[in-house]
Motif scaffolding. Sequence first.
Motif, PDB file in Angstrom:
ATOM      1  N   GLY A 182       0.818  -1.215   0.000  1.00 39.06           N
ATOM      2  CA  GLY A 182       0.000   0.000   0.000  1.00 39.06           C
ATOM      3  C   GLY A 182       0.847   1.257   0.000  1.00 39.06           C
ATOM      4  O   GLY A 182       0.570   2.207  -0.732  1.00 39.06           O
ATOM      5  N   ASN A 183       1.896   1.271   0.800  1.00 43.60           N
ATOM      6  CA  ASN A 183       2.780   2.432   0.852  1.00 43.60           C
ATOM      7  C   ASN A 183       3.540   2.620  -0.458  1.00 43.60           C
ATOM      8  O   ASN A 183       3.766   3.748  -0.894  1.00 43.60           O
ATOM      9  N   THR A 184       3.926   1.513  -1.081  1.00 45.41           N
ATOM     10  CA  THR A 184       4.601   1.616  -2.374  1.00 45.41           C
ATOM     11  C   THR A 184       3.656   2.233  -3.405  1.00 45.41           C
ATOM     12  O   THR A 184       4.076   3.088  -4.200  1.00 45.41           O
ATOM     13  N   THR A 185       2.404   1.847  -3.375  1.00 42.09           N
ATOM     14  CA  THR A 185       1.415   2.440  -4.283  1.00 42.09           C
ATOM     15  C   THR A 185       1.282   3.939  -4.038  1.00 42.09           C
ATOM     16  O   THR A 185       1.263   4.736  -4.989  1.00 42.09           O
ATOM     17  N   LEU A 186       1.214   4.346  -2.782  1.00 41.69           N
ATOM     18  CA  LEU A 186       1.131   5.779  -2.462  1.00 41.69           C
ATOM     19  C   LEU A 186       2.369   6.523  -2.962  1.00 41.69           C
ATOM     20  O   LEU A 186       2.266   7.612  -3.535  1.00 41.69           O
ATOM     21  N   ALA A 187       3.542   5.935  -2.759  1.00 39.13           N
ATOM     22  CA  ALA A 187       4.793   6.580  -3.179  1.00 39.13           C
ATOM     23  C   ALA A 187       4.862   6.704  -4.700  1.00 39.13           C
ATOM     24  O   ALA A 187       5.251   7.755  -5.229  1.00 39.13           O
ATOM     25  N   VAL A 188       4.480   5.660  -5.410  1.00 42.51           N
ATOM     26  CA  VAL A 188       4.503   5.706  -6.874  1.00 42.51           C
ATOM     27  C   VAL A 188       3.496   6.733  -7.388  1.00 42.51           C
ATOM     28  O   VAL A 188       3.790   7.472  -8.341  1.00 42.51           O
ATOM     29  N   ASN A 189       2.329   6.824  -6.777  1.00 41.16           N
ATOM     30  CA  ASN A 189       1.342   7.834  -7.183  1.00 41.16           C
ATOM     31  C   ASN A 189       1.893   9.244  -7.017  1.00 41.16           C
ATOM     32  O   ASN A 189       1.732  10.093  -7.891  1.00 41.16           O
ATOM     33  N   GLU A 190       2.536   9.506  -5.886  1.00 38.51           N
ATOM     34  CA  GLU A 190       3.119  10.836  -5.682  1.00 38.51           C
ATOM     35  C   GLU A 190       4.240  11.113  -6.683  1.00 38.51           C
ATOM     36  O   GLU A 190       4.393  12.230  -7.173  1.00 38.51           O
ATOM     37  N   THR A 191       5.007  10.074  -6.987  1.00 36.64           N
ATOM     38  CA  THR A 191       6.091  10.216  -7.962  1.00 36.64           C
ATOM     39  C   THR A 191       5.519  10.522  -9.347  1.00 36.64           C
ATOM     40  O   THR A 191       6.027  11.395 -10.063  1.00 36.64           O
ATOM     41  N   GLN A 192       4.469   9.832  -9.728  1.00 35.73           N
ATOM     42  CA  GLN A 192       3.829  10.099 -11.017  1.00 35.73           C
ATOM     43  C   GLN A 192       3.238  11.509 -11.069  1.00 35.73           C
ATOM     44  O   GLN A 192       3.337  12.180 -12.099  1.00 35.73           O
ATOM     45  N   ASN A 193       2.651  11.960  -9.971  1.00 36.38           N
ATOM     46  CA  ASN A 193       2.117  13.326  -9.926  1.00 36.38           C
ATOM     47  C   ASN A 193       3.226  14.354 -10.081  1.00 36.38           C
ATOM     48  O   ASN A 193       3.056  15.371 -10.763  1.00 36.38           O
ATOM     49  N   LYS A 194       4.365  14.105  -9.456  1.00 34.20           N
ATOM     50  CA  LYS A 194       5.505  15.023  -9.582  1.00 34.20           C
ATOM     51  C   LYS A 194       6.014  15.033 -11.024  1.00 34.20           C
ATOM     52  O   LYS A 194       6.365  16.077 -11.562  1.00 34.20           O
ATOM     53  N   MET A 195       6.045  13.859 -11.667  1.00 32.86           N
ATOM     54  CA  MET A 195       6.467  13.781 -13.071  1.00 32.86           C
ATOM     55  C   MET A 195       5.527  14.589 -13.953  1.00 32.86           C
ATOM     56  O   MET A 195       5.972  15.314 -14.850  1.00 32.86           O
ATOM     57  N   GLU A 196       4.227  14.507 -13.700  1.00 29.81           N
ATOM     58  CA  GLU A 196       3.260  15.292 -14.470  1.00 29.81           C
ATOM     59  C   GLU A 196       3.441  16.787 -14.224  1.00 29.81           C
ATOM     60  O   GLU A 196       3.301  17.589 -15.140  1.00 29.81           O
TER      61      GLU A 196
END
Length: 103
Positions: A15-29
């Motif tokens: 679950g935490n990995t999913t949250l981290a990847v989502n934030e990373t994708q948002n930063k990339m956008e």
Amino acid sequence: LQLFVYCTTLAEAAGNTTLAVNETQNKMEEIRNHDFNAIVTDYASGGTPGNTFTLTSLNGTGTITTSQVGGSSSLLQIQISVSWQNKNSRNFATALTGLIARR
């Protein structure tokens, strides 16, 4: 009981990995929507917003690295690395790398 505890720990990590990847994708956008000519300067150390950020949904931080691809001024490689700690103070990290082209 030990298996239940282990599975609970794995579920939290997933679950935490999913949250981290989502934030990373948002930063990339966010970077992708930034003025291409200013990405290298603005997302460098000392720039605004800079090359580091705090994760909002986890106890962790992220670092942004930019570089030109093959010496081309029209293509940038962006790497965003994030690290965080879960509830039992175990450290985790992941990274996302993408290419951004001048539009």
